[in-house]
Structures are given as C-alpha cells and as structure tokens.
Design an enzyme around this catalytic site. Structure first.
Site, short mmCIF file in Angstrom:
data_model
loop_
_atom_site.label_atom_id
_atom_site.label_comp_id
_atom_site.label_asym_id
_atom_site.label_seq_id
_atom_site.Cartn_x
_atom_site.Cartn_y
_atom_site.Cartn_z
N SER A 14 19.49 38.51 3.02
CA SER A 14 18.56 38.06 4.06
C SER A 14 18.03 39.21 4.91
O SER A 14 18.77 40.11 5.29
CB SER A 14 19.27 37.05 4.96
OG SER A 14 18.47 36.74 6.06
N SER A 16 16.87 38.52 7.85
CA SER A 16 16.92 37.98 9.22
C SER A 16 17.57 38.93 10.23
O SER A 16 17.05 39.06 11.35
CB SER A 16 17.63 36.62 9.23
OG SER A 16 16.83 35.67 8.60
N THR A 61 19.95 28.08 6.98
CA THR A 61 19.05 28.05 5.83
C THR A 61 19.68 27.26 4.69
O THR A 61 20.73 26.62 4.87
CB THR A 61 18.61 29.49 5.45
OG1 THR A 61 17.61 29.40 4.44
CG2 THR A 61 19.75 30.35 4.96
N LYS A 65 20.42 22.87 6.21
CA LYS A 65 19.52 22.45 7.31
C LYS A 65 19.74 21.00 7.71
O LYS A 65 19.45 20.61 8.83
CB LYS A 65 18.06 22.66 6.90
CG LYS A 65 17.67 24.14 6.82
CD LYS A 65 16.20 24.33 6.46
CE LYS A 65 15.86 25.80 6.43
NZ LYS A 65 14.44 26.05 6.19
N ASP A 99 10.25 26.41 11.42
CA ASP A 99 9.51 26.74 10.19
C ASP A 99 8.02 26.41 10.32
O ASP A 99 7.15 27.20 9.94
CB ASP A 99 10.08 25.97 8.98
CG ASP A 99 11.37 26.60 8.45
OD1 ASP A 99 11.60 27.79 8.72
OD2 ASP A 99 12.13 25.88 7.78
N ALA A 124 7.69 19.03 -1.61
CA ALA A 124 7.85 18.39 -0.30
C ALA A 124 9.32 18.40 0.11
O ALA A 124 9.87 17.39 0.53
CB ALA A 124 7.30 16.97 -0.34
N GLY A 125 9.98 19.54 -0.06
CA GLY A 125 11.35 19.70 0.41
C GLY A 125 11.32 20.01 1.90
O GLY A 125 10.35 19.69 2.60
#
Ligand code: NAP
Length: 277
Positions: A14, A16, A61, A65, A99, A124-125
C-alpha cells in the site's frame, strides 16, 4: 503524534503510509506513525478490537469495509448510505467513507465534466457504488454493468437513478469507468469481460474503441490493460492514483476535523507527485 494505520487482507504494497505522512506533514504540520496491518480474513474479528486501542484512526480496505461495521457506534455521510467504511475515527468509533469524495475530486481536478454525459460504470462493488452515487449527483446519465445480478438489483433498489445493465449495448459512452478490479493483482494484463446485447461474451475492448474517454480506479499498475487499450484507440485516460490521494486527503480532514478544499487537494497532489519523482 497521530497514530494511524491501514487495515486490509494484504496491504503490504500500500502507498497509504507515504500519502498520509505527506498530507499530514505538508498541510497540517502534524507528524504521524502510519502502520500497514494485513489481517487474514478469518482473524479479522479476533483482532478488530485492538485497532481501537492502538490507533487514533485507521483506514479500511478490501475486504473489511463492511466487516468493521459491528465495531462502530455510528456511520457518517456516505458510510451510512453505503454500509461500507474506509475511514474510522477510533475514539468515538465513527465510520466514514471518503472513496466517493476522492472520486469526485479526481473528476473535477482532471477536468472530466460528467454533467449530461453518458457514463458506463463496470462493477457495482464497494467502490463502484460510491462512484455511481456521485455520478448521479453530478448530473451524469449513468449506466451500470455488474455481473452479479442480485448485487446489481440491490444497488438499483438502494438508490436507483441509473440504468442497470446485465447485457451491454455496443454504443458510444462519453466515459467508461472500470470499477471491477480486473487488471490488477492476479488479473494484471486482463480486461473486464462483458456480456453484450447480442448475447456474445467478449472483453470491454469493443466499448473502449467507441468511448469518449476511459478511467480506471486501479492505480497499480499505473496503466491497466483497460487504459492501455483505450490509449491504443487514442482515448484520453485517467487512472485511480489521484483518487487514492484525494480519498486519503479527505480521510485526513476527518482525522483532524478540517474542512476539505478542492484546490488545496489538487495542489497537494501535484506537490506529492513532484516529491516522489
Ligand atoms: P469489489 O467490492 O470486489 O467490487 C468489484 C465488483 O466488480 C464486484 O461486484 C465484481 O463482481 C464486479 N465485477 C468483476 N468483474 C466484472 C465484470 N467483468 N463485469 C461486471 N462486473 C464485474 O471491489 P471494490 O472495493 O469496489 O474495488 C474495485 C476496484 O477499485 C479495485 O481495483 C480497487 O483497488 C479500486 N479502488 C480504488 C480506489 C482508489 O482510491 N483509486 C478506491 C477504492 C477502490 P464479483 O463479486 O462477481 O467478482
């Protein structure tokens, strides 16, 4: 010193930590520790509680979630709308989802106008739903293709405002948006496969050939196969790197109770890229 972390199944690669450290230092003059905490899914519930005592806040993540919800006392904004959380304020146990905001900042700062434009969203997750909701709010004509028909119906039932598609027409869309995750990790080099209105199953290449521009939420690799193919047809493309940065910026605003500012976010993104070169 702010104690932060990102929690996911495998966050070893990641970006992040670097992004949050940069934003907190440059914008807020705050120093932080930012851990990467990879948790095997079967251990999540045994380890969830400790996150609240170890950290001031944490990002969540794939695939946690939704798993984090029972540990929270409340959900704010998009987190309440989607039942999916990517940012947790540990003290009050509040969950947020940044998000969609990151996605909107990406569109705005890349100069992608969606008002009145046709946009086909693939997938469409968790992330796809956030993007769909923001696209509808921004006045786009939204079409959503999701291979799981139960999930597609559930999302349509949740907030409507878009055309659900199990079979995709071979036509021009102003923007194609890949939210499937196909093209990263084990599927690197692959394109999403779709069922076309004709009944044929084929890759998204047919749509990429016809579209106005293409965006992919994937940021590793920087140019997914989806974007490579679009570029081969001369289309303008955008990857998910700036969205990742902007959703982190929004999360840091949550951690520090600060008001977000689109121009400031864009300036920080430019500076971050400059520093990484
Ligand atoms: P997710 O919840 O697993 O959603 C992916 C969805 O796409 C699933 O519903 C999946 O269905 C569907 N799908 C897969 N292949 C498809 C196809 N060929 N046609 C139609 N639908 C298909 O994942 P996510 O959390 O939304 O993440 C999606 C992508 O966004 C990942 O690449 C992630 O890294 C990226 N992302 C980027 C950012 C950023 O800041 N740039 C933020 C969040 C997420 P099945 O369940 O049947 O496979």
């Amino acid at each position: 010193m702010l104690k932060l972390a990102v929690i996911g199944k495998d966050v070893s690669k990641s970006d992040s930590p670097a992004i949050h450290e940069f934003i907190l230092r440059r914008r807020f003059s705050v120093s932080c520790t930012y851990d990467k905490v990879s948790i095997p899914p079967e251990q999540f519930h045994a380890r969830a509680e400790e996150l609240f005592s170890r950290y001031d806040g944490f990002n969540v993540t794939i695939p946690f979630k939704g798993e984090i919800l029972p540990y929270l006392s409340g959900l704010k904004g998009d987190a309440a709308a989607f039942g999916a959380v990517n940012t947790v304020l540990a003290g009050p146990r509040l969950g947020y989802n940044t998000d969609g905001y990151g996605f909107l900042l990406m569109l705005g700062n890349e100069g992608i106008e969606v008002k009145g434009k046709s946009v086909l969203v693939l997938g469409a997750g968790g992330a796809g739903r956030s993007c769909v909701k923001k696209l509808i709010g921004a006045g786009a004509e939204v079409f959503v293709c999701e291979r799981d028909s139960a999930r597609l119906a559930a999302v349509h039932g949740e907030f409507g405002g878009f055309t659900p598609l199990e079979r995709v027409p071979e036509r021009h869309f102003d923007l194609l948006l890949n939210c499937t995750g196909i093209g990263m990790h084990a599927t690197e080099g692959m394109l999403p496969t779709l069922c076309y209105e004709s009944g044929e199953t084929d890759t998204a290449e047919r749509l990429l050939k016809e579209c106005g521009q293409a965006a992919d939420l994937i940021y590793v690799p920087a140019r997914s196969e989806f974007l490579r193919v679009a570029e081969r047809y001369g289309k303008r493309t955008v990857n998910g790197a700036s969205m990742l940065f902007y959703q982190a910026y929004m999360a840091d605003c949550v951690y520090l109770s600060a008001s977000p500012d689109a121009e400031e976010a864009a300036r920080l993104w430019k500076e971050y890229q400059g520093e990484r070169q």
